[in-house]
Design a protein around this motif. Structure first.
Motif, PDB file in Angstrom:
ATOM      1  N   VAL A  77      62.613 -27.843  75.149  1.00  0.00           N
ATOM      2  CA  VAL A  77      64.131 -27.636  74.415  1.00  0.00           C
ATOM      3  C   VAL A  77      64.093 -26.719  74.934  1.00  0.00           C
ATOM      4  CG1 VAL A  77      64.608 -26.422  72.573  1.00  0.00           C
ATOM      5  CG2 VAL A  77      63.262 -28.499  72.333  1.00  0.00           C
ATOM      6  N   ARG A  88      64.218 -22.145  66.407  1.00  0.00           N
ATOM      7  CA  ARG A  88      64.306 -23.842  66.695  1.00  0.00           C
ATOM      8  C   ARG A  88      62.686 -25.247  66.303  1.00  0.00           C
ATOM      9  NH1 ARG A  88      67.031 -19.686  69.635  1.00  0.00           N
ATOM     10  NH2 ARG A  88      68.672 -21.152  69.944  1.00  0.00           N
ATOM     11  N   LEU A  91      63.504 -27.648  64.332  1.00  0.00           N
ATOM     12  CA  LEU A  91      63.643 -28.759  65.395  1.00  0.00           C
ATOM     13  C   LEU A  91      62.391 -29.395  65.971  1.00  0.00           C
ATOM     14  CD1 LEU A  91      65.067 -30.662  66.873  1.00  0.00           C
ATOM     15  CD2 LEU A  91      65.396 -28.590  68.773  1.00  0.00           C
ATOM     16  N   LEU A  95      61.058 -32.690  65.740  1.00  0.00           N
ATOM     17  CA  LEU A  95      60.600 -33.703  67.095  1.00  0.00           C
ATOM     18  C   LEU A  95      59.359 -34.175  66.862  1.00  0.00           C
ATOM     19  CD1 LEU A  95      62.753 -32.225  69.109  1.00  0.00           C
ATOM     20  CD2 LEU A  95      63.473 -34.449  68.815  1.00  0.00           C
ATOM     21  N   GLU A 149      70.254 -26.880  73.736  1.00  0.00           N
ATOM     22  CA  GLU A 149      71.331 -26.552  72.515  1.00  0.00           C
ATOM     23  C   GLU A 149      72.254 -25.297  73.521  1.00  0.00           C
ATOM     24  OE1 GLU A 149      70.881 -23.004  70.222  1.00  0.00           O
ATOM     25  OE2 GLU A 149      69.185 -24.269  69.731  1.00  0.00           O
ATOM     26  N   ARG A 171      72.973 -31.345  72.922  1.00  0.00           N
ATOM     27  CA  ARG A 171      73.813 -30.726  71.858  1.00  0.00           C
ATOM     28  C   ARG A 171      74.413 -29.437  72.030  1.00  0.00           C
ATOM     29  NH1 ARG A 171      74.720 -26.152  68.121  1.00  0.00           N
ATOM     30  NH2 ARG A 171      72.843 -25.736  67.815  1.00  0.00           N
ATOM     31  N   ARG A 251      73.295 -25.743  59.775  1.00  0.00           N
ATOM     32  CA  ARG A 251      71.623 -26.280  59.958  1.00  0.00           C
ATOM     33  C   ARG A 251      71.876 -27.621  60.380  1.00  0.00           C
ATOM     34  NH1 ARG A 251      66.678 -24.866  57.056  1.00  0.00           N
ATOM     35  NH2 ARG A 251      65.312 -26.718  58.102  1.00  0.00           N
ATOM     36  N   LEU A 254      70.695 -28.925  63.468  1.00  0.00           N
ATOM     37  CA  LEU A 254      69.364 -27.921  64.387  1.00  0.00           C
ATOM     38  C   LEU A 254      68.384 -28.995  64.260  1.00  0.00           C
ATOM     39  CD1 LEU A 254      67.083 -25.664  64.831  1.00  0.00           C
ATOM     40  CD2 LEU A 254      67.240 -25.064  62.331  1.00  0.00           C
ATOM     41  N   ASP A 255      67.944 -29.503  62.518  1.00  0.00           N
ATOM     42  CA  ASP A 255      67.295 -30.754  61.905  1.00  0.00           C
ATOM     43  C   ASP A 255      68.335 -31.465  60.820  1.00  0.00           C
ATOM     44  OD1 ASP A 255      67.173 -28.782  60.010  1.00  0.00           O
ATOM     45  OD2 ASP A 255      65.543 -29.016  60.234  1.00  0.00           O
ATOM     46  N   LEU A 260      69.757 -36.063  63.975  1.00  0.00           N
ATOM     47  CA  LEU A 260      67.612 -36.313  63.789  1.00  0.00           C
ATOM     48  C   LEU A 260      67.766 -38.169  63.551  1.00  0.00           C
ATOM     49  CD1 LEU A 260      65.956 -34.218  61.291  1.00  0.00           C
ATOM     50  CD2 LEU A 260      66.284 -33.703  64.021  1.00  0.00           C
TER      51      LEU A 260
END
Length: 275
Positions: A77, A88, A91, A95, A149, A171, A251, A254-255, A260
């Motif tokens: 990342v 992070r 995230l 993952l 990111e 992202r 958010r 982020l996740d 996802l």
């Protein structure tokens, strides 16, 4: 006449001084590192490890490694321009639940690391992180994924040209830092002043890997149009996912579930076993 001459001279001097200040201090407007310290990786997940990555120019970078249960694909990342790796963590955990090993690391000057961030320095840090991850016994070096990111997207693109990954996920990426600067500082000659430029738009077509671009439709930091332009310039195969209602630091980017799901589906399409 003399009065107007004085006024013009004063205006020129003030403008010159302002531009000189912007030139010398511009990196303070680009990089916003959290100074650290960063908590232990075990505070996030008991199986995570604190590691140190040594760069080619001798800088030690703090990092967290989240190994998967078995040898397979892995993600490195590349963070945006603010905070540190602890931001992070969600995230990384998401993952890993997909079956991926994950490396979170901080650039020089971030998270208590020595040095100061620059475009060249971050590129050096990225290479070191990639090489470290590829050497781990839990990782298949032929199945490395780069996740970038925002500013980290530009770092990931630069690395991908030299060391192609199995897949590239961007992202909220931008075309170039100059394009972003021109949006936020329209009254300044940003394109002529920038030292660090991150010209992803000039590099993305040379990336030999599947590309996934994820953007929020309410991003007021990196306009969605810049992410779309970068996507359009990328070679096939590629996918673009727009997350409705999502701002740059929300958010959802982020996740969030939609992001996802898009990542898991994309990696499945790239035939990465274990995802």
């Amino acid at each position: 006449m003399r009065r107007w001459t004085r006024i013009v001279v004063i205006v020129v001097l003030v403008a010159t001084g302002a531009l000189a200040l912007l030139w010398t201090q511009q990196r303070r407007l680009i990089y916003f590192p959290a100074p650290g310290p960063v908590p232990s990786a075990a505070a996030v997940w008991s199986g995570a490890r604190d590691v140190v990555i040594r760069t080619a120019d001798g800088v030690d970078l703090g990092a967290w490694f989240f190994p998967a249960a078995q040898r397979g694909p892995a993600v490195v990342v590349f963070n945006g321009n603010g905070g540190d790796r602890s931001m992070r963590a969600a995230l990384a955990l998401a993952l890993r639940r997909m079956g991926l090993s994950v490396l979170l690391f901080d650039y020089r000057g971030y998270g208590g690391n020595p040095g100061r961030p620059t475009e060249e320095g971050l590129a050096t840090d990225a290479r070191a992180a990639r090489d470290w991850l590829a050497a781990q016994r839990e990782v298949d070096p032929g199945r490395l994924v780069y996740f970038g990111e925002s500013l980290g997207g530009a770092v990931a693109v630069g690395l991908a040209v030299v060391h192609p990954p199995a897949a590239l996920i961007l992202r909220s990426p931008f075309t170039s830092l100059a394009d972003v600067g021109a949006v936020h500082f329209r009254w300044l000659p940003v394109r002529h002043l920038l030292i660090d430029r991150y010209p992803s738009i000039d590099r993305i077509a040379d990336v030999d890997a599947p590309v996934l671009v994820i953007a929020g439709d309410r991003d007021d930091i990196v306009p969605t149009g810049l992410s779309r332009r970068l996507f359009d310039a990328a070679a096939e195969p590629k996918e673009f996912v727009l997350v409705p209602g999502a701002g740059h630091n929300d958010r959802a980017l982020l996740d969030g579930r939609q992001m996802l799901d898009a990542i898991e589906g994309f990696l499945g399409h790239t035939s990465l076993p274990g995802t």
